[in-house]
Design a protein around this motif. Structure first.
Motif, PDB file in Angstrom:
ATOM      1  N   PRO A  93       3.497  14.069  18.660  1.00 24.45           N
ATOM      2  CA  PRO A  93       2.877  14.108  17.331  1.00 24.45           C
ATOM      3  C   PRO A  93       2.667  15.505  16.787  1.00 24.45           C
ATOM      4  N   ASN A 152       5.256  23.363  14.258  1.00 21.04           N
ATOM      5  CA  ASN A 152       5.506  21.934  14.115  1.00 21.04           C
ATOM      6  C   ASN A 152       6.859  21.688  13.460  1.00 21.04           C
ATOM      7  N   CYS A 209       9.171  15.350  21.250  1.00 25.02           N
ATOM      8  CA  CYS A 209       9.144  14.271  20.256  1.00 25.02           C
ATOM      9  C   CYS A 209       7.733  13.747  20.036  1.00 25.02           C
ATOM     10  N   HIS A 214       9.300  16.004  13.379  1.00 23.31           N
ATOM     11  CA  HIS A 214       8.940  15.052  14.429  1.00 23.31           C
ATOM     12  C   HIS A 214       8.862  15.822  15.743  1.00 23.31           C
ATOM     13  N   GLY A 215       7.691  16.316  16.072  1.00 24.00           N
ATOM     14  CA  GLY A 215       7.515  16.999  17.337  1.00 24.00           C
ATOM     15  C   GLY A 215       7.058  18.438  17.180  1.00 24.00           C
TER      16      GLY A 215
END
Length: 427
Positions: free
Chosen positions: A350, A400, A348, A403-404
């Motif tokens: 960046p 990617n 979770c 979110h995460g």
């Protein structure tokens, strides 16, 4: 096939066939057919003179099958084209006789001309009878030339590109460990030279890998002694200085151990065993959760692979710790998709900037500024994991999410026949 050999063969064959087609077309356009009317006029003039002479001769004449005066025309297959041509020529000359041109078996074409008293003048045709138009003969000739050209070009290109094909076959046989099997040095001089160069290159690469391993191992070993002395001296430092000093030494120790482990994974050889991947993943997650990492197995399906258990466990630990540390939480799934075992590790955090993703497997590469606050480490965890996964026949891809970050491992799935060694190592 998208190979140089195929492309070169297609280019040469296409060029030759193009030249053949152009040459054939120009020949048909520029070469004029013979003027058969002039041939017929010449034959008609000769026949007119012979008919006039035969009309004056009343005695029987028989010189042979090709020259005689008989009671009827000659036998054989009637040739329509020369018959019509000569009759037209006689008509143009004002003669009323109608001759017939026939071709007896195994004989030259014969002209039979009727005389006024009912007899027939039998004489050979002065020129060959024009052949009937046969377009299939031209088509057959073109096809034969095309096939012959293609065969010659294929053999020539195959011989000329054999060194490149040898290089391609050699590259295709390189195993995940980077080992290159010796190439037999036989064949033409070019092929032998290519094989010799490949064998020399493989030997030098092996020597370079071994030299690097010995260098890093020696450097790591030699660092132990001064680091030990520095730890002893740190005991005499004030408490506020000793803690920071010892932490720096611990960081150096981790960097040395990681560098040695990375080189060892690059050159270490060994056969894998059949093992249960989901069992190893579950054990690794439980172990890391017990020491405080935020790890949870989201979905685990039974699947077996062939790998080196201890090395693969080290890679899984590195990847899960990477997700739990930099991404705050690690969610692990194991599944079998289209005959391949798939492990997904999501976090979770960046994520990683897209422009830095191609560099994540470089040794000592850090992305702390993109992933959050700085954390201890040498920047070798992903490099070691990638080496382990690749040498066990798998692949590791990072991407990617909204979110995460997602880390995906894939291995060829095998039938579940775990050996005792694999069961013990996975347990």
């Amino acid at each position: 096939m998208n190979t140089i050999r195929t492309k070169l063969t297609a280019l040469l064959v296409g060029s030759m066939l193009g030249v053949l087609a152009v040459a054939t077309g120009l020949s048909l356009m520029l070469l004029t057919p013979p003027d058969f009317s002039r041939i017929d006029d010449a034959a008609a003039a000769q026949l007119e003179m012979l008919i006039d002479l035969a009309e004056r001769e009343r005695t029987p004449l028989d010189i042979g099958p090709y020259a005689r005066i008989g009671a009827g025309p000659a036998d054989g297959l009637l040739l329509d084209m020369p018959t019509q041509g000569i009759n037209a020529a006689l008509e143009r000359r004002g003669r009323t006789q109608r001759v017939r041109v026939s071709e007896p078996a195994d004989m030259w074409p014969i002209v039979s001309a009727p005389l006024s008293d009912g007899r027939w003048l039998i004489v050979p045709l002065g020129l060959p009878a024009p052949a009937s138009s046969n377009q299939w003969a031209l088509v057959g000739w073109i096809v034969l030339v095309a096939l012959g050209t293609t065969l010659v070009m294929v053999l020539a290109v195959r011989r000329l590109t054999e060194p490149l094909a040898l290089l391609q076959r050699t590259v295709a046989t390189i195993d995940p460990n980077g080992d290159v099997a010796p190439v037999p040095e036989k064949g033409s001089s070019e092929v032998r030279a290519a094989a010799r160069a490949i064998n020399q290159l493989a030997a030098r690469l092996g020597q370079a890998m071994e030299s690097r391993m010995r260098l890093v191992a020696a450097a790591g070993h030699d660092l132990r002694t001064p680091m030990t002395r520095m730890r002893l001296r740190a005991e005499f430092l004030p408490e506020e200085d000793r803690t920071a000093f010892v932490e720096d030494l611990d960081e150096l120790d981790r960097i040395a151990d990681s560098a040695i482990r990375l080189v060892r994974e690059e050159v270490e050889a060994g056969d894998g065993v059949t093992m249960r991947l989901e069992a190893m993943v579950a054990d690794t997650c439980a172990e890391l959760a017990a020491i405080g990492h935020a790890v949870e197995p989201a979905q685990v399906e039974p699947v077996a692979i062939r790998a080196r258990p201890e090395a693969l466990r080290r890679a899984l630990r590195n990847l899960v710790i990477n997700a739990a540390t930099h991404g705050h939480r690690a969610s692990v799934r194991v599944a079998c998709v289209e005959g391949r075992a798939r492990v997904e590790i999501d976090d979770c955090g960046p994520g990683i900037p897209e422009k830095l993703l191609p560099r994540v497997f470089e040794p000592f590469f850090r992305v702390d500024q993109a992933r959050g606050q700085p954390t201890p480490g040498a920047g070798l965890g992903l490099a070691i994991a990638e080496q382990i996964v690749t040498r066990n026949g798998g692949s590791l891809v990072l991407s990617n999410m909204p979110h995460g970050l997602r880390q995906v491992l894939e291995f060829p799935a095998v039938a579940e026949e775990p050996s005792e060694a694999g069961e013990d190592a996975a347990a």
